[in-house]
Design a protein around this motif. Sequence first.
Motif, PDB file in Angstrom:
ATOM      1  N   VAL A 255      -9.699  -4.326  14.384  1.00  0.00           N
ATOM      2  CA  VAL A 255      -8.750  -4.516  15.266  1.00  0.00           C
ATOM      3  C   VAL A 255      -8.775  -3.142  16.113  1.00  0.00           C
ATOM      4  O   VAL A 255      -8.613  -2.049  15.251  1.00  0.00           O
ATOM      5  CB  VAL A 255      -7.407  -5.036  14.719  1.00  0.00           C
ATOM      6  N   ARG A 256      -9.002  -3.203  17.549  1.00  0.00           N
ATOM      7  CA  ARG A 256      -8.946  -1.922  18.153  1.00  0.00           C
ATOM      8  C   ARG A 256      -7.849  -2.185  19.095  1.00  0.00           C
ATOM      9  O   ARG A 256      -7.592  -3.028  20.075  1.00  0.00           O
ATOM     10  CB  ARG A 256     -10.172  -1.615  19.009  1.00  0.00           C
TER      11      ARG A 256
ATOM     12  N   THR B 208      -7.671  -0.702  12.033  1.00  0.00           N
ATOM     13  CA  THR B 208      -7.973  -1.329  10.759  1.00  0.00           C
ATOM     14  C   THR B 208      -7.941  -0.566   9.503  1.00  0.00           C
ATOM     15  O   THR B 208      -7.282  -1.029   8.444  1.00  0.00           O
ATOM     16  CB  THR B 208      -9.228  -2.380  10.803  1.00  0.00           C
ATOM     17  N   GLY B 209      -8.558   0.450   9.472  1.00  0.00           N
ATOM     18  CA  GLY B 209      -8.431   1.478   8.322  1.00  0.00           C
ATOM     19  C   GLY B 209      -7.452   2.380   8.408  1.00  0.00           C
ATOM     20  O   GLY B 209      -7.502   3.158   7.251  1.00  0.00           O
ATOM     21  N   MET B 210      -6.238   2.366   9.095  1.00  0.00           N
ATOM     22  CA  MET B 210      -5.283   3.359   9.310  1.00  0.00           C
ATOM     23  C   MET B 210      -4.564   3.180   7.974  1.00  0.00           C
ATOM     24  O   MET B 210      -4.213   2.332   7.588  1.00  0.00           O
ATOM     25  CB  MET B 210      -4.584   3.337  10.535  1.00  0.00           C
ATOM     26  N   GLY B 211      -4.031   4.259   7.516  1.00  0.00           N
ATOM     27  CA  GLY B 211      -2.763   4.382   6.739  1.00  0.00           C
ATOM     28  C   GLY B 211      -1.521   3.794   7.094  1.00  0.00           C
ATOM     29  O   GLY B 211      -1.583   3.774   8.379  1.00  0.00           O
TER      30      GLY B 211
ATOM     31  N   VAL C   6      -6.756  -4.758  23.908  1.00  0.00           N
ATOM     32  CA  VAL C   6      -6.791  -5.178  22.739  1.00  0.00           C
ATOM     33  C   VAL C   6      -8.176  -5.996  22.305  1.00  0.00           C
ATOM     34  O   VAL C   6      -8.701  -6.564  23.237  1.00  0.00           O
ATOM     35  CB  VAL C   6      -5.779  -6.407  22.687  1.00  0.00           C
ATOM     36  N   GLU C   7      -8.814  -5.310  21.197  1.00  0.00           N
ATOM     37  CA  GLU C   7      -9.793  -6.177  20.610  1.00  0.00           C
ATOM     38  C   GLU C   7     -10.064  -6.355  19.544  1.00  0.00           C
ATOM     39  O   GLU C   7      -9.664  -5.930  18.444  1.00  0.00           O
ATOM     40  CB  GLU C   7     -11.058  -5.293  21.121  1.00  0.00           C
TER      41      GLU C   7
END
Length: 271
Positions: free
Chosen positions: A85-86, A93-96, A25-26
């Motif tokens: 966020v990874r 973060t940019g995911m649909g 988690v990052e």
Amino acid sequence: MRLRGGTRHETDDRPETQGSSGPAVELRGVRRQYGRGAGAVHALAGIDLALARGTFTAVMGPSGSGKSTFLQCAAGLDRPSAGSVRLGGTEITGMGENQLTELRRSRLGFVFQAFNLLPSLTVEQNVLLPMRLAGQRQDRRRAETLLAQVGLTGKGRRRPGELSGGQQQRVAIARALVTGPDVVFADEPTGALDTGTAAEVLGLLRHAVSSLGATVVMVTHDPAAAARADRVLFLADGVLAGSLDRASAEQITARMAALTSRTGSTAGVAA
């Protein structure tokens, strides 16, 4: 009670994650604001952290410190207003919404205070539900093995309503582990349990980390629960306010008392 060691489920056909040697988690510069102008609430005011794979992290803070918002953003259940966020090396973060849903089903596990089991399904069906939703083959042997590991041998055909609260939370843990997730997020997993049962459930989470190599991130208000973790992160007013490694319940209680006296128990941010 000890969970047996093992590798990721062999039928797992998920795509390889990016940067598999990086943190589980990052969060970088993560902020979460609700509302605008003078009435805006800054639930998270800039979080930077990286949590290693195969670790057990507890997150604590006074009421209104932002810990629930932290978990929701870290798990892709809420979108940060800023920052990234990874999870497992994948930028989310940019995911649909469809991508996020798929990621949560196949690569994350969740354990909640309220168990969230479906009463119409059997225990076995509840455990296998993440596989079903992710389009994976439902492996009954996998469910049987996990139920045995959490002390529920022979309970697979029962309904959740036939089990005690502690047993239902064991089912929830088995369900969270069934896909071999990158991270298990636990939100007050012992909040509805008595002290003895809570200790057993925490032992299962602890052994999921030490024996299976799982990564667990747990929000809790209980110092005794947090003491099971490798590291305790403290939030106050939406920012990280320190940490303790391998701390006792007494040390955690003292740190929480200091934070509460400094910030007050009704800080003006979301819980």
